[in-house]
Design an enzyme around this catalytic site. Structure first.
Site, PDB file in Angstrom:
ATOM      1  N   SER A 152      11.119 -16.792  -0.976  1.00 15.11           N
ATOM      2  CA  SER A 152      10.295 -17.792  -0.308  1.00 15.11           C
ATOM      3  C   SER A 152       9.007 -17.208   0.272  1.00 15.11           C
ATOM      4  CB  SER A 152      11.078 -18.493   0.804  1.00 15.11           C
ATOM      5  OG  SER A 152      11.187 -17.664   1.934  1.00 15.11           O
ATOM      6  N   LYS A 190       9.858 -15.839   8.133  1.00 14.94           N
ATOM      7  CA  LYS A 190       8.915 -16.907   7.825  1.00 14.94           C
ATOM      8  C   LYS A 190       7.617 -16.720   8.613  1.00 14.94           C
ATOM      9  CE  LYS A 190      11.384 -19.510   5.038  1.00 14.94           C
ATOM     10  NZ  LYS A 190      12.357 -18.453   4.771  1.00 14.94           N
TER      11      LYS A 190
END
Length: 231
Positions: A152, A190
């Protein structure tokens, strides 16, 4: 001589490498220079590489390193180049005089795997240790390392299997890449952003959605300061 756009791009890449330890994505470079397409960024990158200011690393996704900076940006003809002397079996009289460079390294605990995708259970056990160059670490802070699982964050240059170096801290600025503990039991890597009283955990891959959570559901456990890749 560099054009204004070339200088702006070089300065932007340098700033992001110093801040995040990884280069910006092509989309981020395009937005920072207010260009309409990524083809313009490709041309600027090629021009900077041809002039010896940057180097693109083979077999690495969007990996760029700064070779040197213009003198008025704090660099010079040999900025970024530090020779290392390796002992050999030839007599010293055949070698030019040189000063060895000491490379300091620190052993950091690798605290298991961190999900760069769907969050996994919170990481708490040391799996092994890894040697990290001292210049990668922030002074006065505690650090640890994590192995990345998932894709991701690939547009931020972070691939599955990479080891990320994390500085322990409980706060983050918008745009920082962080280790976030979600609801006390899931840890994920993230990009951090605040929006209207909520916390956004953004992926760097369009295939993954941004997670938007209440502030009390997210705890920052560290900020990305470096990355190690094995081949």
């Amino acid at each position: 001589m560099l054009t204004r756009k070339q200088r702006d791009l070089l300065a932007f890449i340098h700033k992001r490498l110093q801040r995040d330890g990884v280069p910006p994505s092509f989309d981020e470079m395009r937005d920072a220079l207010d260009l309409r397409s990524k083809s313009g960024i490709h041309r600027l990158i090629t021009a900077l590489e041809e002039r010896g200011f940057i180097r693109r690393l083979a077999h690495r996704a969007r990996a760029i390193e700064i070779v040197r900076l213009p003198e008025d940006m704090g660099g010079g003809p040999t900025a970024g180049f530090r020779p290392t002397v390796i002992d050999g079996d030839r007599p010293d009289r055949d070698l030019p005089s040189a000063i060895p460079v000491r490379i300091d390294a620190q052993e950091l605990p690798v605290m298991g795997r961190i999900a760069a995708g769907v969050p996994i259970e919170a990481i708490s056990e040391v799996s092994h240790h890894v040697a990290v160059p001292g210049q990668m670490l922030d002074r006065g802070g505690a650090h640890y390392a994590l192995e990345v699982k998932g894709e991701s964050m690939i547009d931020a240059g972070i691939n599955d299997g990479d080891v990320v170096v994390i500085r322990e801290q409980t706060t983050a600025d918008d745009g920082d890449i962080v280790v976030a503990l979600v609801e006390g039991q899931e840890a994920t890597l993230k990009r951090f952003r605040r929006e209207r009283g909520m916390i956004c955990l953004e992926a760097a891959n369009p295939a993954f959605e941004t997670r938007i959570l209440p502030q009390d559901k997210v705890k920052v456990q560290g900020r990305l300061v470096g990355l190690i890749r094995s081949y």
